[in-house]
Design a protein around this motif. Sequence first.
Motif, mmCIF file in Angstrom:
data_model
loop_
_atom_site.group_PDB
_atom_site.id
_atom_site.type_symbol
_atom_site.label_atom_id
_atom_site.label_comp_id
_atom_site.label_asym_id
_atom_site.label_seq_id
_atom_site.Cartn_x
_atom_site.Cartn_y
_atom_site.Cartn_z
ATOM 1 N N SER A 168 0.835 -1.201 0.000
ATOM 2 C CA SER A 168 0.000 0.000 0.000
ATOM 3 C C SER A 168 0.864 1.242 0.000
ATOM 4 O O SER A 168 1.849 1.320 0.741
ATOM 5 C CB SER A 168 -0.898 0.023 1.233
ATOM 6 O OG SER A 168 -1.613 1.244 1.290
ATOM 7 N N GLU A 169 0.490 2.211 -0.806
ATOM 8 C CA GLU A 169 1.122 3.533 -0.747
ATOM 9 C C GLU A 169 0.506 4.361 0.365
ATOM 10 O O GLU A 169 1.072 5.383 0.752
ATOM 11 C CB GLU A 169 0.979 4.251 -2.091
ATOM 12 C CG GLU A 169 1.734 3.574 -3.209
ATOM 13 C CD GLU A 169 1.555 4.261 -4.555
ATOM 14 O OE1 GLU A 169 0.781 5.239 -4.646
ATOM 15 O OE2 GLU A 169 2.204 3.809 -5.518
ATOM 16 N N ILE A 215 3.371 -4.343 3.367
ATOM 17 C CA ILE A 215 4.331 -3.289 3.040
ATOM 18 C C ILE A 215 3.561 -1.981 2.908
ATOM 19 O O ILE A 215 2.665 -1.863 2.069
ATOM 20 C CB ILE A 215 5.073 -3.623 1.733
ATOM 21 C CG1 ILE A 215 5.798 -4.975 1.873
ATOM 22 C CG2 ILE A 215 6.044 -2.506 1.355
ATOM 23 C CD1 ILE A 215 6.334 -5.535 0.573
ATOM 24 N N PHE A 216 3.906 -1.007 3.765
ATOM 25 C CA PHE A 216 3.223 0.282 3.773
ATOM 26 C C PHE A 216 4.162 1.336 4.338
ATOM 27 O O PHE A 216 5.133 0.997 5.021
ATOM 28 C CB PHE A 216 1.908 0.202 4.554
ATOM 29 C CG PHE A 216 2.024 -0.198 6.002
ATOM 30 C CD1 PHE A 216 1.783 0.724 7.011
ATOM 31 C CD2 PHE A 216 2.354 -1.495 6.371
ATOM 32 C CE1 PHE A 216 1.879 0.360 8.346
ATOM 33 C CE2 PHE A 216 2.436 -1.869 7.703
ATOM 34 C CZ PHE A 216 2.201 -0.930 8.698
ATOM 35 N N PRO A 217 3.901 2.626 4.046
ATOM 36 C CA PRO A 217 4.875 3.637 4.453
ATOM 37 C C PRO A 217 5.052 3.749 5.966
ATOM 38 O O PRO A 217 6.176 3.789 6.457
ATOM 39 C CB PRO A 217 4.351 4.935 3.859
ATOM 40 C CG PRO A 217 3.007 4.657 3.306
ATOM 41 C CD PRO A 217 2.813 3.184 3.261
ATOM 42 N N GLN A 251 8.471 2.078 5.243
ATOM 43 C CA GLN A 251 9.524 2.998 4.829
ATOM 44 C C GLN A 251 10.182 3.551 6.093
ATOM 45 O O GLN A 251 11.388 3.508 6.224
ATOM 46 C CB GLN A 251 8.955 4.117 3.963
ATOM 47 C CG GLN A 251 8.568 3.624 2.583
ATOM 48 C CD GLN A 251 7.931 4.704 1.760
ATOM 49 O OE1 GLN A 251 7.013 5.385 2.210
ATOM 50 N NE2 GLN A 251 8.402 4.875 0.536
ATOM 51 N N ILE A 252 9.367 4.091 6.989
ATOM 52 C CA ILE A 252 9.841 4.536 8.301
ATOM 53 C C ILE A 252 8.784 4.137 9.316
ATOM 54 O O ILE A 252 7.648 4.609 9.274
ATOM 55 C CB ILE A 252 10.069 6.050 8.352
ATOM 56 C CG1 ILE A 252 11.171 6.447 7.365
ATOM 57 C CG2 ILE A 252 10.429 6.495 9.764
ATOM 58 C CD1 ILE A 252 11.487 7.906 7.318
ATOM 59 N N SER A 253 9.158 3.261 10.214
ATOM 60 C CA SER A 253 8.227 2.800 11.238
ATOM 61 C C SER A 253 8.129 3.842 12.337
ATOM 62 O O SER A 253 9.117 4.492 12.678
ATOM 63 C CB SER A 253 8.708 1.465 11.807
ATOM 64 O OG SER A 253 7.689 0.884 12.561
ATOM 65 N N LYS A 291 7.975 0.905 -4.121
ATOM 66 C CA LYS A 291 8.229 1.085 -5.560
ATOM 67 C C LYS A 291 8.821 -0.157 -6.212
ATOM 68 O O LYS A 291 8.751 -0.315 -7.425
ATOM 69 C CB LYS A 291 9.173 2.270 -5.786
ATOM 70 C CG LYS A 291 8.662 3.587 -5.263
ATOM 71 C CD LYS A 291 7.502 4.085 -6.064
ATOM 72 C CE LYS A 291 7.068 5.452 -5.555
ATOM 73 N NZ LYS A 291 5.730 5.795 -5.938
ATOM 74 N N ASN A 292 9.423 -1.057 -5.410
ATOM 75 C CA ASN A 292 10.152 -2.194 -5.968
ATOM 76 C C ASN A 292 9.497 -3.554 -5.747
ATOM 77 O O ASN A 292 9.983 -4.559 -6.249
ATOM 78 C CB ASN A 292 11.576 -2.222 -5.397
ATOM 79 C CG ASN A 292 12.421 -1.093 -5.931
ATOM 80 O OD1 ASN A 292 12.855 -1.132 -7.069
ATOM 81 N ND2 ASN A 292 12.621 -0.062 -5.123
#
Length: 131
Positions: free
Chosen positions: A20-21, A55-57, A85-87, A112-113
């Motif tokens: 998720s974005e 997977i999420f920001p 990305q940053i917990s 993104k990957n």
Amino acid sequence: MNFTGKAVWEGEAEGKALVSEDPISFLGGVDSETGEIVESGHQLEGKSLKNRVLIFPHGKGSTVGSYVIYQLALNEVAPAAMINQISEPIVAVGAIIAEIPLVHKLNRNPIKNIENGNRISVKGKNVRLKK
């Protein structure tokens, strides 16, 4: 493809990616009994977290979200692992008390990957996209 980051809760897990974005609010945004994203309009609305590598920001919302993550584990509908990305404290504490592997600050942007459905393994601070 291999990624390296910082482990918040070290462990080993494997599963299909759920990406998720959008940040996730565990309090009110996730059903702790079913593991389903219930937040209206969320990119993953209607999807199950069970046994997925989520997977999420980052998380958002109330600190009670940590206990929702713990409840997901108790109800056996939790993600196999989580990658941020940053917990932040909500997700970090939830992963620790639920003993769910959590990695963040990866050397490449996982959002993104990695695509939904990719097979992912997590081992400590290492994340691997499997073929």
